[in-house]
Design an enzyme around this catalytic site. Sequence first.
Site, PDB file in Angstrom:
ATOM      1  N   SER A   1     -47.639  45.629  87.439  1.00 42.92           N
ATOM      2  CA  SER A   1     -46.751  45.107  86.444  1.00 42.92           C
ATOM      3  C   SER A   1     -46.940  45.201  85.003  1.00 42.92           C
ATOM      4  CB  SER A   1     -46.348  43.509  86.639  1.00 42.92           C
ATOM      5  OG  SER A   1     -47.446  42.807  86.073  1.00 42.92           O
ATOM      6  N   ASP A   2     -46.156  45.005  84.093  1.00 44.16           N
ATOM      7  CA  ASP A   2     -46.641  45.445  82.574  1.00 44.16           C
ATOM      8  C   ASP A   2     -47.539  44.148  82.151  1.00 44.16           C
ATOM      9  OD1 ASP A   2     -46.869  46.140  80.077  1.00 44.16           O
ATOM     10  OD2 ASP A   2     -44.841  46.469  79.743  1.00 44.16           O
TER      11      ASP A   2
END
Length: 767
Positions: free
Chosen positions: A326-327
Amino acid sequence: MHAVERKMAKIFCSLIFLCCLVLSTGARVNHRILSSSTLGLDDATPTGSNFTFVCDPARYSSLGLEASNFAFCDTSMSYEVRAMDLVNQMTLTEKVHQLGNKAYGVPRLGLAAYEWWSEALHGVSNVGPGTFFDDLIPGSTSFPTVITTAAAFNESLWKVIGQAVSTEARAMYNLGRAGLTYWSPNINVVRDPRWGRAIETPGEDPYVVGRYAVNYVRGLQDVEGSENYTDPNSRPLKVSSCCKHYAAYDVDNWKGVERYTFDARVSEQDMVETFLRPFEMCVKDGDVSSIMCSYNRVNGIPTCADPKLLNQTIRGDWDLHGYIVSDCDSLQVMVDDHKWLGDTKEDAVAQTLKAGFFDGIPQYNSFGKNDVCSKENIELATEAAREGTVLLKNENNSLPFSIDKVKTLAVVGPHSNATSAMIGNYAGIPCQIITPIDGLSKFAKVDYQMGCSDVACKNESFIFPAMEAAKKADATIIFAGIDLSVEAESLDRDDLLLPGYQTQLINQVASVANGPVVLVLMSAGGVDISFAKRNENIKSILWVGYPGEEGGNAIADVIFGKYNPGGRLPLTWHEADYVDMLPMTSMPLRPIDSLGYPGRTYKFFNGSTVYPFGYGLSYTQFTYNLTSSTRSLDIKLEKYQYCHDLGYKSDSFKPSCPSIRVDNSEYNDRIEFEVEVQNVGTKDGSEVVIVYAKPPEGIDASYIKQVIGFQRVFVPAGGSEKVKFEFNASKSLQVVDFDAYSVLPSGGHTIMIGDDIISFPVHIKFC
Ligand SMILES: *[C@@H]1O[C@H](CO)[C@@H](O)[C@H](O)[C@H]1NC(C)=O
Ligand SMILES: *[C@@H]1O[C@H](CO)[C@@H](O)[C@H](O)[C@H]1NC(C)=O
Ligand SMILES: *[C@@H]1O[C@H](CO)[C@@H](O)[C@H](O)[C@H]1NC(C)=O
Ligand SMILES: *[C@@H]1O[C@H](CO)[C@@H](O)[C@H](O)[C@H]1NC(C)=O
Ligand SMILES: *[C@@H]1O[C@H](CO)[C@@H](O)[C@H](O)[C@H]1NC(C)=O
Ligand SMILES: *[C@@H]1O[C@H](CO)[C@@H](O)[C@H](O)[C@H]1NC(C)=O
Ligand SMILES: *[C@@H]1O[C@H](CO)[C@@H](O)[C@H](O)[C@H]1NC(C)=O
Ligand SMILES: *[C@@H]1O[C@H](CO)[C@@H](O)[C@H](O)[C@H]1NC(C)=O
Ligand SMILES: *[C@@H]1O[C@H](CO)[C@@H](O)[C@H](O)[C@H]1NC(C)=O
Ligand SMILES: *[C@@H]1O[C@H](CO)[C@@H](O)[C@H](O)[C@H]1NC(C)=O
């Protein structure tokens, strides 16, 4: 975000980046080998030093350490032991330091830092901090944007570009200027024509998008000769690719609704049939090493925190040989339970160690400066732009121009001298840029008038000089369209029209032009140019997407007939009022008659369009002749295989055994046919043969038709080429029912080749 959530997000990130750290050490992530080490870099910012792999004894001695003192470098031990050793040797603080894109490394253990965010959407990009350009490597090949390359409908082209990009990435990595982990491609389906990121994607059809993903990912990742590794968990990688953004992610910023907070309300049926399909193909057929979850929520749950979407679907059902990312630098990422990963730290590391840890792939070690912006790669960028060009209109075969007749050209409009517009977003620094003026000047004398001061085209006073030029020239080419100021990340479109005075410019120039007029459009999403389609003074229209650094050469080659265009639109070009019928935030694909909701994409919208999905002309003519085909299929059910009910419209005939589920069963269900493509015109050309399937009549709320296959073939003038297609009925003729079961309906399916040029029935019976 609550402090607790933030903390949990960080714990999650540390797990992920521990994983990434080990990836960067030259092993695989979660089972995969990246052959050599980014840990050879001495700082989180690449320093330009040449790479070595982590356990290189020489590297250790240069650090004043002894590689043989570290058990995780001992190849005689098992991966589990080595993983355990690596994790055990790190203190909590050291683990925390692996947070974020930037893993700081553990100098004491000889683990150097790694900046692992790099991008390679259509060339090695310097958007991520893991990659930079300087005097040694001033640029990389900037291929056409994905929407243009998608329009080529050529699977081998997509793969070859992936191979060229990963070669440049490897070369830059060897020189300390790029990473090995790339957050590309973007494979979200373009559900709404206003989406600002259509430029990054292969369009609106889940199957086409999925095939793009499979080919591009294989081009980036596959090490020649190891495609069929017996243990897929230890298959080596050229670079690591990442399919994003998982899932139902396609609103950027529309009327104040932002991607970070948008809650996509999606039915299970649409999820399985449309939004997840490309990701499923990316994992199962592309064997991608990473999936990135998206910012948005789906039905209230952040995608990055949904155990069903992530663990059950990606890991369980699809068997990902890799990791989910995920970012992590984003506070918007909310994780309420890190356990969903199903990995302990040791597990994650162990998985990354399970293949030839720290072993290089010798065939890439010699890649260097000459492999970046090579002549071959620049030619490939030109070829991709040619193949992606779509001829939308060509009255009376006005194009191609002959250099004998067209000696002077009026070139007008805001994209005549396009540079960065052709490169789009997630780009690097191109090797060079050939503008349309540059390209056309090689064929004729160009009189350039901008016609508009920019794409916004707010000032009419530039139109008159453009008209004057058109009056004098042998032919006129108008370069119009939009760019990143209209459609971009964080910027969705409000309407489907050309901005400002562009329409006036086009009509007024066309009305006075001395010679034939060609309109060339640059855009990712469709533009309502009905006015130009109708205008008899505009003989020809070309759509070139955003064609990359060689755009000007490709356009000129097409206009002067050095290349016969054969691209097809990868998305529907809607009429302007379409967007008044539905807010961008409404997710359903199917029409809802009671609400006047028209449905989305060619699979569900049956209204009129400016140009339909799959549209594209050629300078020659093709005919098809079906030479053989499967017309019926009797599928024998085993004792444990049952009929599955399927909703039919009340006034329709419903077979007694309406369907069978196809998820976990294998059937002997091959259908095949052969079509002979004849070029009956006078010019050599490429034809994209698109195959659609239509389900039996009467099934409730099914798609109108869907692409099940396509091939691009070159056929010389007067010649013909046989094209063979093979499908598994249960895969290609399936429908997804209301409860999201994938089923194969019995009864009369229809196979259509092209837009109904040829169609034939396939009757399916269960016995
Ligand atoms: C790195 O490699 C390049 C090209 O292979 C070479 O010219 C340069 O001397 C090397 N630099 C170092 C520090 O070894
Ligand atoms: C498809 O792409 C490949 C790879 O670039 C190219 O060699 C081939 O000619 C293309 N096919 C057609 C029909 O254009
Ligand atoms: C891998 O398998 C495919 C399909 O069977 C085959 O076409 C290909 O040649 C194989 N590749 C290698 C390197 O063995
Ligand atoms: C993740 O999926 C695996 C099977 O694919 C299962 O064994 C495990 O319990 C799941 N973990 C979570 C947290 O759901
Ligand atoms: C085209 O644009 C470039 C860069 O913006 C500029 O240097 C050049 O002068 C322009 N060409 C013409 C013909 O205006
Ligand atoms: C339009 O462009 C002309 C020519 O450059 C300039 O003189 C005029 O001021 C501009 N008008 C506006 C409203 O910007
Ligand atoms: C195409 O050619 C025919 C015959 O020369 C002519 O009548 C017709 O007007 C032309 N159409 C256009 C759009 O130029
Ligand atoms: C299009 O679909 C709507 C229902 O969604 C239906 O009422 C209409 O008849 C269809 N039109 C055509 C031309 O098939
Ligand atoms: C189409 O193919 C069939 C079978 O090969 C052949 O008999 C027929 O002549 C072909 N038709 C045309 C128009 O080429
Ligand atoms: C059809 O299914 C079989 C068995 O699952 C598989 O081996 C084959 O590759 C499939 N064929 C196609 C064209 O997908």
